[in-house]
Write a protein that holds these residues in place. Structure first.
Motif, short mmCIF file in Angstrom:
data_model
loop_
_atom_site.label_atom_id
_atom_site.label_comp_id
_atom_site.label_asym_id
_atom_site.label_seq_id
_atom_site.Cartn_x
_atom_site.Cartn_y
_atom_site.Cartn_z
N UNK A 120 -5.36 8.23 22.42
CA UNK A 120 -6.67 7.74 22.01
C UNK A 120 -7.27 6.79 23.07
N UNK A 121 -6.44 5.91 23.60
CA UNK A 121 -6.93 4.97 24.61
C UNK A 121 -7.35 5.69 25.89
N UNK A 122 -6.65 6.77 26.24
CA UNK A 122 -7.00 7.52 27.44
C UNK A 122 -8.40 8.12 27.30
N UNK A 123 -8.70 8.67 26.14
CA UNK A 123 -10.04 9.23 25.93
C UNK A 123 -11.10 8.13 25.93
N UNK A 124 -10.77 7.01 25.33
CA UNK A 124 -11.75 5.93 25.19
C UNK A 124 -12.06 5.28 26.54
N UNK A 146 -4.74 -5.16 23.32
CA UNK A 146 -5.18 -5.58 21.98
C UNK A 146 -5.60 -4.39 21.13
N UNK A 147 -6.27 -3.41 21.74
CA UNK A 147 -6.64 -2.21 20.99
C UNK A 147 -5.39 -1.47 20.50
N UNK A 202 -4.25 -0.62 16.66
CA UNK A 202 -3.96 0.75 16.22
C UNK A 202 -2.61 0.84 15.53
N UNK A 203 -1.62 0.15 16.08
CA UNK A 203 -0.29 0.20 15.49
C UNK A 203 -0.23 -0.59 14.18
N UNK A 263 -9.55 -5.66 31.53
CA UNK A 263 -9.46 -4.36 30.87
C UNK A 263 -8.05 -4.12 30.32
N UNK A 264 -7.05 -4.56 31.07
CA UNK A 264 -5.67 -4.41 30.60
C UNK A 264 -5.46 -5.19 29.31
#
Length: 563
Positions: free
Chosen positions: A195-199, A176-177, A181-182, A170-171
């Motif tokens: 965004x990652x926290x919500x996802x 990679x996500x 995004x960047x 998962x890490x």
């Protein structure tokens, strides 16, 4: 053998010391009482210390002024008290009832880590300390203590059981996500973390720290990080960020100046505020602990008297002749008002110290910082009134020690001695314990005598000043240094800034009131307010308050330029 945990509440520390030599049977019975008591404590309620002692020992001691212990602090110390009594009773494996669980067994039962279990112990989970051999001890939890905690904390335990750590797979996916995004959208680290926290159903700070650790490791390995490899702001830059914020400079301008996002600047400001609080509160009570953190923080009953909530913060008299006239005619301070203010001062300082110790190191809460700082502003106003109340004592002490009227001294020397007298009384307030018999005048008199006796060359300066006083008299009005600006170490960044004070006078009355209330200005007529309290009192949001603050700064800057 591991050391016993410290007891932070004075009453429990004294109780553990008194019970060290009690019989084993008595100690075991009192440990049972502690387990039962822990199941009945409400963290949000307050409890008199004599009641707590009665619940543990069965003996009711009459106390004239029992301290009040907040429930959360009491729960945090009950397990430590049980350990102290277990150690005094020298409990062994044979003293443990059937069904008791050790740390490993309880962690397996609740599917939690040892660190989480340690947090639960500070929330009222009582442990017993048993000796396995002369060098080894073990914590065990009785069946009743475990069941009581499960009944009271079931939602918390269920949530902890469902928690899972981020796996390496998962890490890797998160990294990679974030990289994508960047690369595609140019998102900042904070935006990607949100965004990652919500996802992934995680906290924003968890995601932010994960990305920061990855980029730091990448830089250490000589690889490019995901986000801009900007060095962290150094100490001077962090100080400059907070200084700019206190001057009313908009966050956007500060962010552009330091090439950071608004969220980063807000975080740096809050971290710097927390750092200053930890540093300022560390020396408070270093000698006699006027704001003893072991006592209950901020029992609200101590903040209700009118002497604590009104007639605070009046400007000091700094003209020498006006001060001598006013102090000479002053009456001794009212005993009831003095005690109320001293008790409230200690309670507010204890509350601030306790809350500061609980602040997050990486992301302190802005609302919690605001509450701590407001408590300290209020404490300073109370200390100001306590010190001001001893003006007559300061004048008489100087005249008694010099054996002459103070106005017969050189004006500069007289003003300097009065300023030093206020400083000495301020230090006496820190040492004054209003729960003990006696008035503030006693430690204040001692502090003044020591100040006068330890001032080098004062006798010679008095004599030379007397010989030249007549020749040096002018029409100028000598001024006493403003002693109200250095009563407490946190005043340098919590007092109303001079520019705001100037600008406030140029604002219309409806816009002036929130600023006066925020800092507890004497025109407000009450204690200082937090941002949340400003919203309730005046109907203004946090953004509107900051806009009003910046307007006052701008007007003050213009007024200063005109002068």
């Amino acid at each position: 053998m591991p050391r016993l945990p410290p007891l932070r509440i004075a009453a429990l520390e004294d109780l553990a010391d008194q019970l060290r030599f009690a019989p084993r049977r008595t100690l075991r019975r009192q440990i049972d009482r502690i387990e039962k008591l822990a199941a009945e404590i409400d963290p949000a309620s307050n409890y008199p210390e004599d009641w707590v002692v009665f619940r543990v020992t069965g003996f009711r001691a009459e106390r004239d002024n029992p301290a009040v212990i907040v429930g959360a602090a009491l729960l945090a110390d009950l397990s430590a008290l049980a350990e102290h009594l277990s150690s005094a009773a020298r409990l062994g494996p044979d003293d443990v009832e059937a069904g008791a669980l050790n740390v490993t067994d309880l962690c397996d039962r609740w599917k939690i880590t040892r660190r989480t279990l340690e947090r639960y112990r500070r929330a009222g989970l009582v442990a017993r300390r048993i000796r396995l051999d002369p060098r080894r001890v073990q914590l065990v939890f009785s069946h009743r203590a475990v069941e009581n905690f499960e009944q009271r904390q079931r939602p918390r335990l269920d949530a902890a059981a469902k928690f899972r750590r981020i796996t390496p797979q998962e890490r890797h996916a998160i990294i990679e996500e974030a990289r994508e995004m960047h690369r595609v959208a140019g998102w900042s680290l904070h935006a990607a973390a949100r965004r990652l926290a919500r996802r992934h159903g995680r906290a924003v700070e968890t995601m932010r720290q994960l990305l920061l650790r990855h980029d730091r490791a990448a830089l250490a390995a000589g690889q490019p990080p995901i986000f801009d490899a900007r060095p962290a702001l150094d100490v001077q830059q962090r100080r400059a960020v907070l200084a700019a914020h206190l001057k009313g400079i908009p966050i956007d301008r500060i962010a552009r100046r330091h090439a950071r996002t608004r969220a980063s600047i807000h975080r740096i400001i809050n971290e710097r505020r927390a750092e200053l609080l930890r540093r300022a509160l560390a020396p408070v009570g270093a000698d006699s602990d006027p704001a003893d953190a072991r006592r209950a923080p901020r029992p609200d009953a101590l903040l209700e008297p009118m002497a604590v909530r009104s007639t605070l913060g009046a400007p000091p008299i700094l003209d020498l002749y006006a001060f001598v006239e006013a102090a000479g005619a002053a009456q001794p301070p009212d005993a009831e008002a003095e005690t109320a203010r001293a008790l409230a001062f200690r309670a507010l300082c204890a509350d601030a110290r306790s809350r500061t110790a609980s602040l997050s190191r990486s992301n302190p809460s802005a609302s919690e910082l605001d509450r701590i700082e407001t408590s300290l502003r209020w404490a300073t106003l109370l200390k100001r009134e306590l010190v001001r109340g001893e003006s007559r004592l300061i004048l008489r002490s100087i005249e008694d020690w010099t054996a002459r009227p103070i106005l017969s001294l050189a004006p500069e020397l007289a003003a300097r001695l009065i300023t030093a007298g206020f400083d000495a009384v301020a230090a006496a307030v820190d040492r004054f314990d209003p729960s003990s018999p006696g008035r503030l005048a006693a430690p204040a008199s001692l502090a003044l005598s020591r100040m006068l006796a330890s001032t080098p060359g004062l006798r010679d300066e008095i004599e030379s000043g007397l010989r030249g006083a007549a020749r040096r008299r002018t029409s100028a009005r000598p001024a006493i240094e403003d002693w109200t600006l250095r009563l407490s170490p946190w005043q340098t960044w919590l007092d109303m800034p001079p520019l705001v004070r100037l600008g406030m006078d140029r604002l219309p009355a409806p816009r002036r009131a929130p600023i006066a209330a925020r800092f507890g200005h004497h025109t407000w007529g009450g204690p200082p307010l937090t941002i949340a309290e400003l919203r309730a009192e005046f109907g203004i949001t946090s953004q509107q308050w900051h806009a009003l603050y910046m307007q006052a700064v701008a007007l003050g800057r213009r007024d200063a330029a005109d002068r």
